[in-house]
Design an enzyme around this catalytic site. Structure first.
Site, PDB file in Angstrom:
ATOM      1  N   SER A 174      40.341  39.034  43.777  1.00  0.00           N
ATOM      2  CA  SER A 174      41.237  37.874  43.722  1.00  0.00           C
ATOM      3  C   SER A 174      42.051  37.829  45.005  1.00  0.00           C
ATOM      4  O   SER A 174      42.323  38.873  45.612  1.00  0.00           O
ATOM      5  CB  SER A 174      42.186  37.989  42.526  1.00  0.00           C
ATOM      6  OG  SER A 174      43.234  37.033  42.605  1.00  0.00           O
TER       7      SER A 174
ATOM      8  N   TYR B 168      48.332  42.695  37.616  1.00  0.00           N
ATOM      9  CA  TYR B 168      46.985  42.160  37.840  1.00  0.00           C
ATOM     10  C   TYR B 168      46.623  42.256  39.322  1.00  0.00           C
ATOM     11  O   TYR B 168      45.534  42.706  39.691  1.00  0.00           O
ATOM     12  CB  TYR B 168      46.937  40.708  37.369  1.00  0.00           C
ATOM     13  CG  TYR B 168      45.637  39.995  37.657  1.00  0.00           C
ATOM     14  CD1 TYR B 168      44.534  40.143  36.829  1.00  0.00           C
ATOM     15  CD2 TYR B 168      45.519  39.154  38.759  1.00  0.00           C
ATOM     16  CE1 TYR B 168      43.345  39.482  37.082  1.00  0.00           C
ATOM     17  CE2 TYR B 168      44.338  38.479  39.026  1.00  0.00           C
ATOM     18  CZ  TYR B 168      43.250  38.643  38.183  1.00  0.00           C
ATOM     19  OH  TYR B 168      42.074  37.983  38.454  1.00  0.00           O
TER      20      TYR B 168
ATOM     21  N   LYS C  38      43.592  44.273  41.430  1.00  0.00           N
ATOM     22  CA  LYS C  38      42.628  43.624  42.314  1.00  0.00           C
ATOM     23  C   LYS C  38      42.707  44.179  43.732  1.00  0.00           C
ATOM     24  O   LYS C  38      41.690  44.266  44.438  1.00  0.00           O
ATOM     25  CB  LYS C  38      42.848  42.108  42.308  1.00  0.00           C
ATOM     26  CG  LYS C  38      42.535  41.457  40.959  1.00  0.00           C
ATOM     27  CD  LYS C  38      41.090  41.705  40.519  1.00  0.00           C
ATOM     28  CE  LYS C  38      40.741  40.961  39.248  1.00  0.00           C
ATOM     29  NZ  LYS C  38      39.335  41.119  38.842  1.00  0.00           N
TER      30      LYS C  38
END
Length: 260
Positions: A142, A155, A159
């Site tokens: 991401s 998150y 990533k």
């Protein structure tokens, strides 16, 4: 000239019941590959496979469970005879808010699905086939892993670690296995709904290419990285974000007022 033809190759796509995973499976099948789509539930995997135009089967396999990963790869070898492409797409984001507010349960789930699972599946696929015969691994990272944002820090940390893992594995598995990742921006998926659903027009207006992404945008890049057209690319992270990392595009467009 090298092409995107994947005829005779077999791909496994984890987390393929919808969104980027499903679009990637279709792109790989369109290029000629046999495709195995995984989801936590067999019913969801079967339903996804039924949507693919081409050679495809669904396998119920929770990405973080080693026995289920091994079973899926064994089934793939039994059915198609090879595992040439692995797309580690399964992802989750159960944690929202400041990082210091997260508990161990949310931390563990995020890291298990977003980081451990790609390492697990890559290791098993390498042991079972790719280590001897070669292959291509593509991880879904991401643009969050390349920067920082409020409320989705955990998150993004997962990533960022996945991007590092991609580079590490590219070296450890060279020269037989290529390992790359894609870093999508805001894409029209259920996982990313909080980033676009209530304010899509504003996000699009601030993006250089004036729209949010579609799963097919990411799928096309995955198919490219899986193919011989990318045969001299490894350890890289391809950003596909319509220019979102450039910042707010609106002030730069023709007709915008210019500050002094």
């Amino acid at each position: 000239m090298k092409t995107l033809d994947l005829s005779g190759k077999t791909a496994i796509v984890t987390g393929a019941s919808r969104g980027i995973g499903l679009a990637a499976a279709q792109a790989l099948a369109t290029a000629g590959a046999n495709v195995v789509l995984t989801s936590r539930k067999q019913e969801a995997a079967d339903a996804a496979a039924a949507q693919i135009s081409g050679s495809a089967i669904g396998v119920g396999a929770h990405a973080v469970e080693e026995d289920q990963a091994r079973r899926c790869i064994d089934l793939t070898l039994e059915r198609f005879g090879s595992v040439d492409i692995l797309v580690n797409n399964a992802g989750t984001n159960p944690a929202f808010g400041p990082m210091i507010d997260q508990d161990h349960g949310r931390f563990a789930k995020t890291m298990d699905v977003n980081l451990w699972a790609p390492l697990l599946w890559t290791g098993i696929a390498t042991e079972a086939w790719m280590g001897e015969h070669g292959g291509s691994v593509i991880n879904t990272a991401s643009i969050g892993g390349l920067g920082h944002e409020a409320d989705i820090g955990l998150y993004n940390v997962s990533k960022a670690a996945l991007i590092y893992l991609t580079k590490q594995l590219a070296l450890e598995l060279s020269p037989k296995v290529r390992v790359n990742s894609v870093a999508p921006g805001v894409v029209r998926t259920k996982l990313a709904e909080a980033l676009w659903k209530e304010h899509e027009e504003q996000v699009a207006a601030a993006t250089a290419l004036a729209r949010i992404g579609e799963p097919d945008d990411i799928a096309a890049a995955i198919a490219f990285l899986a193919s011989d057209a990318a045969s001299w690319i490894t350890g890289e992270t391809m950003v596909i974000d319509g220019g979102q990392r450039l910042g707010d595009a609106a002030p730069y467009r023709r007709g915008a007022s210019i500050g002094v």
